[in-house]
Design a protein around this motif. Structure first.
Motif, PDB file in Angstrom:
ATOM      1  N   ASN A 132       7.358   7.670   3.422  1.00  0.00           N
ATOM      2  CA  ASN A 132       6.910   6.327   4.044  1.00  0.00           C
ATOM      3  C   ASN A 132       6.640   5.097   3.056  1.00  0.00           C
ATOM      4  O   ASN A 132       5.382   5.534   2.462  1.00  0.00           O
ATOM      5  CB  ASN A 132       5.721   6.860   4.907  1.00  0.00           C
ATOM      6  N   GLU A 133       7.415   4.189   2.704  1.00  0.00           N
ATOM      7  CA  GLU A 133       7.320   3.483   1.560  1.00  0.00           C
ATOM      8  C   GLU A 133       6.441   2.277   2.083  1.00  0.00           C
ATOM      9  O   GLU A 133       6.331   1.501   1.313  1.00  0.00           O
ATOM     10  CB  GLU A 133       8.801   2.907   1.298  1.00  0.00           C
ATOM     11  N   GLU A 134       6.002   2.224   3.336  1.00  0.00           N
ATOM     12  CA  GLU A 134       5.289   0.994   3.511  1.00  0.00           C
ATOM     13  C   GLU A 134       3.716   1.394   2.636  1.00  0.00           C
ATOM     14  O   GLU A 134       3.227   2.407   2.316  1.00  0.00           O
ATOM     15  CB  GLU A 134       4.771   0.737   5.057  1.00  0.00           C
ATOM     16  N   GLN A 140      -6.457   4.627   4.990  1.00  0.00           N
ATOM     17  CA  GLN A 140      -5.437   5.430   4.920  1.00  0.00           C
ATOM     18  C   GLN A 140      -5.331   6.139   3.582  1.00  0.00           C
ATOM     19  O   GLN A 140      -4.995   7.537   3.797  1.00  0.00           O
ATOM     20  CB  GLN A 140      -4.052   4.725   5.382  1.00  0.00           C
ATOM     21  N   LYS A 141      -5.165   5.565   2.585  1.00  0.00           N
ATOM     22  CA  LYS A 141      -5.128   6.223   1.161  1.00  0.00           C
ATOM     23  C   LYS A 141      -6.262   7.170   1.181  1.00  0.00           C
ATOM     24  O   LYS A 141      -6.377   8.377   0.745  1.00  0.00           O
ATOM     25  CB  LYS A 141      -5.286   5.068   0.148  1.00  0.00           C
ATOM     26  N   SER A 142      -7.473   6.652   1.468  1.00  0.00           N
ATOM     27  CA  SER A 142      -8.885   7.746   1.246  1.00  0.00           C
ATOM     28  C   SER A 142      -8.556   8.944   2.195  1.00  0.00           C
ATOM     29  O   SER A 142      -8.796   9.993   1.873  1.00  0.00           O
ATOM     30  CB  SER A 142     -10.008   6.672   1.954  1.00  0.00           C
ATOM     31  N   GLU A 143      -8.106   8.581   3.560  1.00  0.00           N
ATOM     32  CA  GLU A 143      -7.885   9.578   4.529  1.00  0.00           C
ATOM     33  C   GLU A 143      -6.659  10.865   3.989  1.00  0.00           C
ATOM     34  O   GLU A 143      -7.136  12.047   4.016  1.00  0.00           O
ATOM     35  CB  GLU A 143      -7.477   8.930   5.686  1.00  0.00           C
ATOM     36  N   LEU A 144      -5.605  10.172   3.308  1.00  0.00           N
ATOM     37  CA  LEU A 144      -4.556  11.011   2.817  1.00  0.00           C
ATOM     38  C   LEU A 144      -4.994  11.667   1.670  1.00  0.00           C
ATOM     39  O   LEU A 144      -4.693  12.835   1.584  1.00  0.00           O
ATOM     40  CB  LEU A 144      -3.469  10.059   2.347  1.00  0.00           C
TER      41      LEU A 144
END
Length: 182
Positions: A132-134, A140-144
């Motif tokens: 997923n290049e977006e 979302q970063k924190s969740e990932l």
């Protein structure tokens, strides 16, 4: 809590782990540093600690070699984080973004064959981020990263990927904490 306090909190967790190592294995410089510095509170102390760890790696202490290397990498990451923060706090988002992707890209590149063929949660998550290049937003970063951390702690497999990620666990925690502040 500010980014600076968060980073120094992580530094001191790593420092306490370093102080837990067998004192008899090190020279008087290390012992004096431990005695004179209960906590790391500024860049000068951090710089000195990194120098000490580099010198400790030269003692050829096989039992501590991997621990010292991980510790050195963590502290260098924290030093870079603080340098960006002090120089220009607005650049912090870009720095975190770079390190977010670097964590996943390096894990993928160093364990590509395993990740491509595996269907475990960690591999699937890394593949998702790489494919997923977006750009992910901060939440979302924190969740990932939180998912990655949870998967690391749940997975008991002894793979190279698991070892690589375990060695980056403190960095992942620091990234999550910083993302919460930004």
């Amino acid at each position: 809590m500010s980014i600076e306090k968060t980073v120094f909190s992580q530094i001191n967790k790593s420092y306490q782990g370093f102080k837990m190592l067998d004192a008899f294995s090190f020279d008087n410089n290390v012992k004096n540093f431990w005695n004179n510095n209960l906590r790391i509170e500024n860049i000068a102390q951090l710089h000195e600690l990194i120098k000490l760890i580099k010198s400790c790696k030269q003692y050829n202490l096989v039992a501590f070699e991997e621990i010292l290397s991980h510790l050195e990498n963590e502290l260098i990451f924290y030093k870079k984080t603080l340098a960006v923060f002090y120089k220009n706090p607005q650049d912090m988002s870009e720095f975190i973004e770079e390190n977010f992707y670097k964590l996943f890209v390096v894990s993928y590149q160093e364990n590509k064959d395993y990740i491509i063929t595996s269907e475990d949660n960690i591999s699937l998550l890394i593949k998702k981020v790489i494919e997923n290049e977006e750009k992910y937003n901060i939440e979302q970063k924190s969740e990932l990263l939180t998912k990655l951390l949870n998967y690391i702690n749940q997975n008991k497999q002894k793979t190279k990927l698991q070892s690589d990620l375990m060695s980056n666990q403190q960095t992942i925690i620091a990234l999550i904490e910083i993302l919460k502040i930004i």
